[in-house]
Every structure is written in C-alpha cells, then in structure tokens.
Design a protein around this motif. Structure first.
Motif, PDB file in Angstrom:
ATOM      1  N   GLY A 129     -12.664  18.941  42.345  1.00 34.46           N
ATOM      2  CA  GLY A 129     -12.192  18.667  41.343  1.00 34.46           C
ATOM      3  C   GLY A 129     -12.910  18.800  39.908  1.00 34.46           C
ATOM      4  O   GLY A 129     -13.928  18.919  40.044  1.00 34.46           O
ATOM      5  N   GLU A 130     -11.699  18.897  39.003  1.00 35.60           N
ATOM      6  CA  GLU A 130     -12.361  19.189  37.775  1.00 35.60           C
ATOM      7  C   GLU A 130     -13.335  18.401  37.221  1.00 35.60           C
ATOM      8  O   GLU A 130     -14.461  18.855  36.654  1.00 35.60           O
ATOM      9  CB  GLU A 130     -11.215  19.539  36.852  1.00 35.60           C
ATOM     10  CG  GLU A 130     -11.654  20.173  35.479  1.00 35.60           C
ATOM     11  CD  GLU A 130     -12.156  21.861  35.873  1.00 35.60           C
ATOM     12  OE1 GLU A 130     -13.169  22.214  35.158  1.00 35.60           O
ATOM     13  OE2 GLU A 130     -11.806  22.249  36.881  1.00 35.60           O
ATOM     14  N   PRO A 131     -13.290  17.050  37.126  1.00 33.49           N
ATOM     15  CA  PRO A 131     -14.216  16.184  36.605  1.00 33.49           C
ATOM     16  C   PRO A 131     -15.641  16.349  37.117  1.00 33.49           C
ATOM     17  O   PRO A 131     -16.689  16.481  36.502  1.00 33.49           O
ATOM     18  CB  PRO A 131     -13.592  14.800  36.531  1.00 33.49           C
ATOM     19  CG  PRO A 131     -12.073  14.779  37.044  1.00 33.49           C
ATOM     20  CD  PRO A 131     -11.916  16.136  37.570  1.00 33.49           C
ATOM     21  N   THR A 137     -21.525  21.372  36.653  1.00 36.56           N
ATOM     22  CA  THR A 137     -21.716  22.621  35.865  1.00 36.56           C
ATOM     23  C   THR A 137     -21.698  22.709  34.448  1.00 36.56           C
ATOM     24  O   THR A 137     -22.415  23.682  33.957  1.00 36.56           O
ATOM     25  CB  THR A 137     -20.932  23.611  36.516  1.00 36.56           C
ATOM     26  OG1 THR A 137     -19.698  23.321  36.177  1.00 36.56           O
ATOM     27  CG2 THR A 137     -20.984  23.776  37.970  1.00 36.56           C
ATOM     28  N   GLY A 138     -20.940  21.707  33.842  1.00 41.09           N
ATOM     29  CA  GLY A 138     -20.712  21.791  32.388  1.00 41.09           C
ATOM     30  C   GLY A 138     -22.023  21.233  31.505  1.00 41.09           C
ATOM     31  O   GLY A 138     -23.110  20.698  31.949  1.00 41.09           O
ATOM     32  N   SER A 139     -21.960  21.777  30.234  1.00 42.90           N
ATOM     33  CA  SER A 139     -23.206  21.332  29.353  1.00 42.90           C
ATOM     34  C   SER A 139     -22.948  19.841  28.929  1.00 42.90           C
ATOM     35  O   SER A 139     -21.729  19.349  28.352  1.00 42.90           O
ATOM     36  CB  SER A 139     -23.244  22.175  28.138  1.00 42.90           C
ATOM     37  OG  SER A 139     -21.871  21.974  27.210  1.00 42.90           O
ATOM     38  N   LEU A 140     -23.749  18.933  29.145  1.00 45.52           N
ATOM     39  CA  LEU A 140     -23.710  17.641  28.782  1.00 45.52           C
ATOM     40  C   LEU A 140     -24.391  17.236  27.551  1.00 45.52           C
ATOM     41  O   LEU A 140     -25.685  17.617  27.430  1.00 45.52           O
ATOM     42  CB  LEU A 140     -24.308  16.781  30.005  1.00 45.52           C
ATOM     43  CG  LEU A 140     -23.329  16.742  30.990  1.00 45.52           C
ATOM     44  CD1 LEU A 140     -23.949  15.949  32.219  1.00 45.52           C
ATOM     45  CD2 LEU A 140     -21.883  16.201  30.898  1.00 45.52           C
ATOM     46  N   ASP A 141     -23.774  16.498  26.522  1.00 43.83           N
ATOM     47  CA  ASP A 141     -24.432  16.082  25.257  1.00 43.83           C
ATOM     48  C   ASP A 141     -24.519  14.430  25.187  1.00 43.83           C
ATOM     49  O   ASP A 141     -25.078  13.937  24.472  1.00 43.83           O
ATOM     50  CB  ASP A 141     -23.732  16.673  23.976  1.00 43.83           C
ATOM     51  CG  ASP A 141     -22.360  16.524  23.842  1.00 43.83           C
ATOM     52  OD1 ASP A 141     -21.679  15.727  25.226  1.00 43.83           O
ATOM     53  OD2 ASP A 141     -21.726  16.422  22.935  1.00 43.83           O
ATOM     54  N   ARG A 142     -23.886  13.913  26.315  1.00 45.31           N
ATOM     55  CA  ARG A 142     -23.820  12.650  26.505  1.00 45.31           C
ATOM     56  C   ARG A 142     -24.063  12.126  27.947  1.00 45.31           C
ATOM     57  O   ARG A 142     -23.831  13.050  28.864  1.00 45.31           O
ATOM     58  CB  ARG A 142     -22.638  11.855  25.875  1.00 45.31           C
ATOM     59  CG  ARG A 142     -21.435  12.519  26.751  1.00 45.31           C
ATOM     60  CD  ARG A 142     -20.189  11.668  26.539  1.00 45.31           C
ATOM     61  NE  ARG A 142     -18.961  12.336  26.917  1.00 45.31           N
ATOM     62  CZ  ARG A 142     -18.606  11.653  28.439  1.00 45.31           C
ATOM     63  NH1 ARG A 142     -19.576  10.679  28.989  1.00 45.31           N
ATOM     64  NH2 ARG A 142     -17.538  12.114  29.062  1.00 45.31           N
ATOM     65  N   SER A 143     -24.361  11.005  28.054  1.00 45.05           N
ATOM     66  CA  SER A 143     -24.426  10.411  29.764  1.00 45.05           C
ATOM     67  C   SER A 143     -23.115  10.150  30.074  1.00 45.05           C
ATOM     68  O   SER A 143     -22.245   9.750  29.559  1.00 45.05           O
ATOM     69  CB  SER A 143     -25.291   9.293  29.802  1.00 45.05           C
ATOM     70  OG  SER A 143     -26.475   9.355  29.267  1.00 45.05           O
ATOM     71  N   LEU A 149     -18.933   8.157  36.949  1.00 43.65           N
ATOM     72  CA  LEU A 149     -19.980   8.413  38.041  1.00 43.65           C
ATOM     73  C   LEU A 149     -19.362   7.753  39.407  1.00 43.65           C
ATOM     74  O   LEU A 149     -19.521   8.418  40.395  1.00 43.65           O
ATOM     75  CB  LEU A 149     -21.238   7.819  37.726  1.00 43.65           C
ATOM     76  CG  LEU A 149     -22.009   8.094  36.637  1.00 43.65           C
ATOM     77  CD1 LEU A 149     -23.161   7.398  36.283  1.00 43.65           C
ATOM     78  CD2 LEU A 149     -22.381   9.769  36.758  1.00 43.65           C
ATOM     79  N   SER A 150     -18.684   6.668  38.959  1.00 45.01           N
ATOM     80  CA  SER A 150     -17.994   6.064  40.169  1.00 45.01           C
ATOM     81  C   SER A 150     -17.010   7.223  40.815  1.00 45.01           C
ATOM     82  O   SER A 150     -17.016   7.155  42.120  1.00 45.01           O
ATOM     83  CB  SER A 150     -17.407   4.760  39.814  1.00 45.01           C
ATOM     84  OG  SER A 150     -18.013   3.799  39.459  1.00 45.01           O
ATOM     85  N   ARG A 151     -16.221   7.677  40.018  1.00 46.68           N
ATOM     86  CA  ARG A 151     -15.300   8.644  40.677  1.00 46.68           C
ATOM     87  C   ARG A 151     -16.024   9.691  41.322  1.00 46.68           C
ATOM     88  O   ARG A 151     -15.340  10.196  42.386  1.00 46.68           O
ATOM     89  CB  ARG A 151     -14.226   9.065  39.442  1.00 46.68           C
ATOM     90  CG  ARG A 151     -13.171   8.045  38.964  1.00 46.68           C
ATOM     91  CD  ARG A 151     -12.295   8.835  37.889  1.00 46.68           C
ATOM     92  NE  ARG A 151     -12.734   9.016  36.690  1.00 46.68           N
ATOM     93  CZ  ARG A 151     -13.113   8.314  35.613  1.00 46.68           C
ATOM     94  NH1 ARG A 151     -12.416   7.272  35.883  1.00 46.68           N
ATOM     95  NH2 ARG A 151     -13.424   8.675  34.581  1.00 46.68           N
ATOM     96  N   ALA A 152     -17.009  10.030  40.612  1.00 46.36           N
ATOM     97  CA  ALA A 152     -17.747  11.571  41.276  1.00 46.36           C
ATOM     98  C   ALA A 152     -18.158  11.027  42.796  1.00 46.36           C
ATOM     99  O   ALA A 152     -18.232  11.736  43.620  1.00 46.36           O
ATOM    100  CB  ALA A 152     -18.936  11.861  40.348  1.00 46.36           C
ATOM    101  N   VAL A 153     -18.948   9.497  42.797  1.00 49.88           N
ATOM    102  CA  VAL A 153     -19.399   9.258  43.953  1.00 49.88           C
ATOM    103  C   VAL A 153     -18.114   9.109  45.049  1.00 49.88           C
ATOM    104  O   VAL A 153     -18.078   9.530  46.340  1.00 49.88           O
ATOM    105  CB  VAL A 153     -20.125   8.088  43.882  1.00 49.88           C
ATOM    106  CG1 VAL A 153     -20.342   7.512  45.385  1.00 49.88           C
ATOM    107  CG2 VAL A 153     -21.438   8.539  43.346  1.00 49.88           C
ATOM    108  N   ALA A 154     -17.067   8.516  44.680  1.00 44.73           N
ATOM    109  CA  ALA A 154     -15.816   8.479  45.559  1.00 44.73           C
ATOM    110  C   ALA A 154     -15.348   9.910  45.965  1.00 44.73           C
ATOM    111  O   ALA A 154     -14.950  10.206  47.174  1.00 44.73           O
ATOM    112  CB  ALA A 154     -14.496   7.885  44.628  1.00 44.73           C
ATOM    113  N   VAL A 155     -15.229  11.046  45.037  1.00 45.48           N
ATOM    114  CA  VAL A 155     -14.772  12.330  45.421  1.00 45.48           C
ATOM    115  C   VAL A 155     -16.067  12.877  46.549  1.00 45.48           C
ATOM    116  O   VAL A 155     -15.414  13.448  47.538  1.00 45.48           O
ATOM    117  CB  VAL A 155     -14.806  13.198  44.165  1.00 45.48           C
ATOM    118  CG1 VAL A 155     -14.645  14.741  44.664  1.00 45.48           C
ATOM    119  CG2 VAL A 155     -13.854  12.814  43.376  1.00 45.48           C
ATOM    120  N   LEU A 156     -17.259  12.741  46.330  1.00 48.34           N
ATOM    121  CA  LEU A 156     -18.205  13.159  47.420  1.00 48.34           C
ATOM    122  C   LEU A 156     -17.917  12.269  48.730  1.00 48.34           C
ATOM    123  O   LEU A 156     -18.189  12.960  49.795  1.00 48.34           O
ATOM    124  CB  LEU A 156     -19.433  12.834  46.787  1.00 48.34           C
ATOM    125  CG  LEU A 156     -20.210  13.776  45.511  1.00 48.34           C
ATOM    126  CD1 LEU A 156     -21.352  13.166  45.068  1.00 48.34           C
ATOM    127  CD2 LEU A 156     -20.090  15.060  46.215  1.00 48.34           C
TER     128      LEU A 156
END
Length: 159
Positions: A129-131, A137-143, A149-156
């Motif tokens: 998924g895109e998020p 992979t994207g450049s991050l200028d903020r945390s 992060l919860s959505r990322a863990v749920a996707v994983l």
C-alpha cells in the motif's frame, strides 16, 4: 599411574593412620604404630580403588529447546518498540526504524507472498500500500504519527 596419584595415596594413608592414632589416644588406648600404618595404607588404597571403579559423573544433559518458528512476530514486536521511539524523532526513525521496517517487510513479502522487494518493487508496492511504501522509501522531514505507525504495523501483520 601418574606421579601425583601415588603421592595422594600416601597422603591418604598418612591421614588414615594419624586419624586412627588420634582416635585411639582420645579413648585412652595405645595403638601400635604398625597397626596405624596398616590401617592408613588400607584406607589410602581403598580410596584409590574407589576412584578407579567409580565412573566419572555424567555431564548435565543439554536441553535443547526448539526455537519457535520465526514468522516475523518477534521482529514485529521489536519494531513496535522502536517505532514508539521513532515517532518522536525523525532522525532516529530514518536511521534506526526505517531499516528494520524495510528488512521486515522484505522478509514477510518473500516468505508469505514470494515477492522480492528489490526485483519486484511494483508488486511489493501494491501489496504494502502507498502509505507504508512511502514510510519505507519516501523522504521524511517529520516523524510519522502514531496512527501512521499503527497502520503500518497492521499492514505488515496482514501480509
């Protein structure tokens, strides 16, 4: 026999003879030197023979516990704790959390879906998924926020 063993037998013999003489003396009995010497030699030889016939102690059995199969959950829980720290500091997220996130996603994609993150990035991007892809992979200028992060863990977890 090694040199040390006869010396130990002789010491045991002397100790046995002296012990007999002291016991007899304590009981007001005069034990002869010959008797004490014979008892001492018998005690020393008995001690040596007992050591020869007694097998050495068995080593403690090594208990091998099978490791639980690593389906990524251990790394996921480790990642979760790092994510909590990475949510506060963008540099920490880039340097410590993101590499773990990418490695975990690559492993899960490979094991569960047969997709190689490096050679099949389009398929991996579709599955993740895109998020999550942008976090990896994207450049991050903020945390990232806790919700991200919860959505990322749920996707994983759903891979």
């Amino acid at each position: 026999m090694r040199v040390r063993e006869p010396v130990l037998v002789l010491l045991a013999a002397v100790a046995g003879g002296v012990a007999l003489w002291l016991t007899a003396y304590g009981l007001h009995y005069r034990a002869g030197v010959g008797l004490c010497a014979v008892v001492g030699i018998v005690a020393g030889l008995t001690w040596r023979l007992a050591r020869l016939v007694t097998p050495p102690p068995e080593p403690d059995p090594v208990v091998i516990r099978p490791e639980p199969p690593d389906d990524g959950l251990l790394r996921l829980s480790t990642l979760e704790s790092r994510l909590s720290w990475g949510a506060a500091d963008p540099h920490r997220f880039r340097e410590r959390v993101r590499p773990e996130l990418v490695a975990l996603a690559a492993d899960l994609l490979h094991i569960r879906r047969g997709v190689d993150l490096r050679s099949q990035p389009d398929e991996a991007r579709h599955i993740l998924g895109e998020p999550l892809w942008q976090l990896m992979t994207g450049s991050l200028d903020r945390s990232p926020s806790r919700a991200e992060l919860s959505r990322a863990v749920a996707v994983l977890e759903q891979i």
